[in-house]
Design a protein around this motif. Structure first.
Motif, mmCIF file in Angstrom:
data_model
loop_
_atom_site.group_PDB
_atom_site.id
_atom_site.type_symbol
_atom_site.label_atom_id
_atom_site.label_comp_id
_atom_site.label_asym_id
_atom_site.label_seq_id
_atom_site.Cartn_x
_atom_site.Cartn_y
_atom_site.Cartn_z
ATOM 1 N N GLU A 175 2.724 13.237 1.594
ATOM 2 C CA GLU A 175 4.089 12.730 1.679
ATOM 3 C C GLU A 175 4.704 12.566 0.295
ATOM 4 O O GLU A 175 5.844 12.979 0.049
ATOM 5 N N ILE A 176 3.941 11.968 -0.610
ATOM 6 C CA ILE A 176 4.450 11.750 -1.971
ATOM 7 C C ILE A 176 4.617 13.081 -2.695
ATOM 8 O O ILE A 176 5.609 13.306 -3.395
ATOM 9 N N ALA A 177 3.648 13.973 -2.535
ATOM 10 C CA ALA A 177 3.722 15.276 -3.202
ATOM 11 C C ALA A 177 4.953 16.055 -2.754
ATOM 12 O O ALA A 177 5.627 16.705 -3.563
ATOM 13 N N SER A 178 5.286 15.980 -1.462
ATOM 14 C CA SER A 178 6.442 16.718 -0.948
ATOM 15 C C SER A 178 7.747 16.146 -1.474
ATOM 16 O O SER A 178 8.761 16.850 -1.553
ATOM 17 N N GLU A 179 7.755 14.857 -1.841
ATOM 18 C CA GLU A 179 8.954 14.234 -2.394
ATOM 19 C C GLU A 179 9.141 14.569 -3.875
ATOM 20 O O GLU A 179 10.260 14.545 -4.385
ATOM 21 N N ILE A 180 8.043 14.874 -4.552
ATOM 22 C CA ILE A 180 8.088 15.079 -6.003
ATOM 23 C C ILE A 180 8.126 16.551 -6.388
ATOM 24 O O ILE A 180 8.863 16.947 -7.291
ATOM 25 N N ALA A 181 7.334 17.378 -5.696
ATOM 26 C CA ALA A 181 7.187 18.777 -6.084
ATOM 27 C C ALA A 181 7.925 19.710 -5.120
ATOM 28 O O ALA A 181 8.339 19.298 -4.031
ATOM 29 N N THR A 182 8.060 20.939 -5.539
ATOM 30 C CA THR A 182 8.617 21.973 -4.673
ATOM 31 C C THR A 182 7.623 22.243 -3.543
ATOM 32 O O THR A 182 6.445 21.897 -3.656
ATOM 33 N N PRO A 183 8.079 22.878 -2.465
ATOM 34 C CA PRO A 183 7.127 23.186 -1.384
ATOM 35 C C PRO A 183 5.922 23.982 -1.871
ATOM 36 O O PRO A 183 4.798 23.749 -1.429
ATOM 37 N N ARG A 198 -2.012 -3.078 -0.081
ATOM 38 C CA ARG A 198 -3.052 -2.275 0.544
ATOM 39 C C ARG A 198 -4.069 -1.834 -0.507
ATOM 40 O O ARG A 198 -3.690 -1.303 -1.554
ATOM 41 N N MET A 199 -5.328 -2.064 -0.219
ATOM 42 C CA MET A 199 -6.388 -1.600 -1.107
ATOM 43 C C MET A 199 -6.729 -0.138 -0.810
ATOM 44 O O MET A 199 -7.009 0.646 -1.707
ATOM 45 N N TRP A 200 -6.703 0.234 0.488
ATOM 46 C CA TRP A 200 -6.991 1.601 0.919
ATOM 47 C C TRP A 200 -5.727 2.231 1.490
ATOM 48 O O TRP A 200 -4.891 1.542 2.054
ATOM 49 N N GLU A 201 -5.628 3.545 1.342
ATOM 50 C CA GLU A 201 -4.475 4.288 1.844
ATOM 51 C C GLU A 201 -4.979 5.556 2.528
ATOM 52 O O GLU A 201 -6.024 6.107 2.158
ATOM 53 N N GLY A 202 -4.256 6.032 3.540
ATOM 54 C CA GLY A 202 -4.623 7.269 4.222
ATOM 55 C C GLY A 202 -4.280 8.487 3.388
ATOM 56 O O GLY A 202 -3.287 8.490 2.650
ATOM 57 N N THR A 203 -5.097 9.529 3.485
ATOM 58 C CA THR A 203 -4.889 10.721 2.658
ATOM 59 C C THR A 203 -3.566 11.432 2.965
ATOM 60 O O THR A 203 -3.046 12.162 2.116
ATOM 61 N N GLU A 204 -3.008 11.184 4.157
ATOM 62 C CA GLU A 204 -1.731 11.835 4.470
ATOM 63 C C GLU A 204 -0.620 11.350 3.538
ATOM 64 O O GLU A 204 0.385 12.037 3.340
ATOM 65 N N ARG A 205 -0.817 10.183 2.926
ATOM 66 C CA ARG A 205 0.191 9.651 2.004
ATOM 67 C C ARG A 205 0.301 10.529 0.765
ATOM 68 O O ARG A 205 1.380 10.634 0.170
ATOM 69 N N GLY A 211 -13.932 9.464 3.559
ATOM 70 C CA GLY A 211 -13.378 9.996 4.796
ATOM 71 C C GLY A 211 -11.916 10.368 4.637
ATOM 72 O O GLY A 211 -11.547 11.117 3.723
ATOM 73 N N ASP A 212 -11.057 9.830 5.491
ATOM 74 C CA ASP A 212 -9.622 10.118 5.448
ATOM 75 C C ASP A 212 -8.836 9.064 4.674
ATOM 76 O O ASP A 212 -7.615 8.978 4.810
ATOM 77 N N SER A 213 -9.531 8.264 3.877
ATOM 78 C CA SER A 213 -8.873 7.206 3.106
ATOM 79 C C SER A 213 -9.258 7.293 1.634
ATOM 80 O O SER A 213 -10.235 7.950 1.274
ATOM 81 N N PHE A 214 -8.477 6.634 0.815
ATOM 82 C CA PHE A 214 -8.785 6.588 -0.612
ATOM 83 C C PHE A 214 -8.254 5.282 -1.187
ATOM 84 O O PHE A 214 -7.445 4.578 -0.571
ATOM 85 N N ARG A 215 -8.730 4.966 -2.382
ATOM 86 C CA ARG A 215 -8.243 3.808 -3.120
ATOM 87 C C ARG A 215 -8.350 4.112 -4.610
ATOM 88 O O ARG A 215 -8.965 5.107 -5.011
#
Length: 299
Positions: free
Chosen positions: A236-244, A226-233, A264-268
């Motif tokens: 998701e990653i932050a919640s797996e790595i950091a404390t709440p 994937r070249m572009w990813e949604g910002t919600e990702r 917009g709601d995507s990034f690369r």
């Protein structure tokens, strides 16, 4: 040039770059080592083209043959991927052999692990003393009052021994802002790469968490093509790595760093070299934990 984060190493290189460019005494080549992923010349090309799309390393090489000498300003050597450090050293030696008249300045937070600077002059940036801090504050309205507030708070006093944070405290104080809240709210500004570097800030967003999140993100996008990813990702990653509590701050930092470009709601990743470099770091980390490596590919 050795010094802790926020001590002014990158700012000094910025100043040297501007001075050489304005005076024409030398041709400055600013090299942000942490963005290294393939070769030193590719990195130099990318660094040059941030400022002008009409010039590349070959063109700068020709300019140096006809005019002033080259000055290589190499920023944040300690942030080079460890498995690339010897290769970068060898490439830099080759570069200097082909330009014996050139000069080099390297900045780092720690001693260099290779022999790249053997025999060079060495300068260590020490934290500011109480006297130096007071001298700086003397130029500010109500500077003595600010000094009295700083000196009775040990943690703040240690923080402002670094020029970056002293300037930030002065800014907040002059606008009657809460200093602590100002520093926390601006953690992203201190953590971002500013196009070529970053400085650590004492906060609940450790540098390992940022690098780990970026590496995980790059590997996921590479494996899924994937070249572009949604910002919600990011969340998701932050919640797996950091404390709440740290997750929101980590998302804020990642949303403001130079390697990521948002639409917009995507990034690369702004350049494929960024993605390749971070994905490679993730693979190296996973190879040290075979079970995790297998699980990642199964997922």
């Amino acid at each position: 040039m050795l010094g802790p984060p926020g001590s002014g190493k990158t700012t000094m290189l910025d100043h040297l770059t501007l001075s050489f460019a304005l005076t024409g005494a030398a041709i400055p080549v600013f090299i942000p080592v942490r963005q290294y992923s393939t070769t030193l010349t590719v990195l130099i090309d990318r660094a040059i083209q941030r400022f002008t799309p009409t010039l590349d390393w070959d063109g700068m090489h020709l300019l140096a043959q006809q005019g002033p000498r080259l000055v290589f300003l190499i920023d944040a050597w300690d942030e080079a991927p460890p498995f690339f450090e010897q290769r970068i050293t060898d490439e830099l030696h080759a570069l200097l052999d082909s330009h014996p008249e050139s000069s080099v300045v390297i900045t780092s937070r720690r001693e260099l692990r290779t022999d790249v600077s053997a025999g060079w002059a060495r300068y260590i940036i020490e934290p500011m003393s109480d006297q130096q801090i007071r001298q700086r504050l003397a130029d500010e309205p109500a500077g003595e009052e600010l000094w009295n507030a700083i000196r009775v708070t040990p943690a703040l006093l240690e923080l402002v021994r670094l020029p970056l944070f002293l300037q930030s405290v002065i800014f907040a104080w002059s606008r009657e802002l809460n200093v602590k809240e100002f520093l926390i709210d601006h953690v992203g500004r201190y953590q971002i790469w500013r196009g070529h570097s970053r400085s650590e800030v004492p906060a609940d967003v450790p540098m390992d968490a940022i690098n780990g999140a970026m590496a995980r993100l790059a590997l996921d996008m590479t494996l899924n093509r994937r070249m572009w990813e949604g910002t919600e990702r990011l969340s998701e990653i932050a919640s797996e790595i950091a404390t709440p509590e740290g997750s929101a701050a980590l998302v804020r930092v990642m949303s403001n760093i130079d390697p990521l470009e948002f639409s917009g709601d995507s990034f690369r990743f702004r350049h494929s070299g960024y993605q390749d470099s971070y994905a490679a770091r993730a693979l190296v980390a996973l190879l040290e934990i075979p079970a995790a490596f297998t699980a990642s590919f199964d997922a």
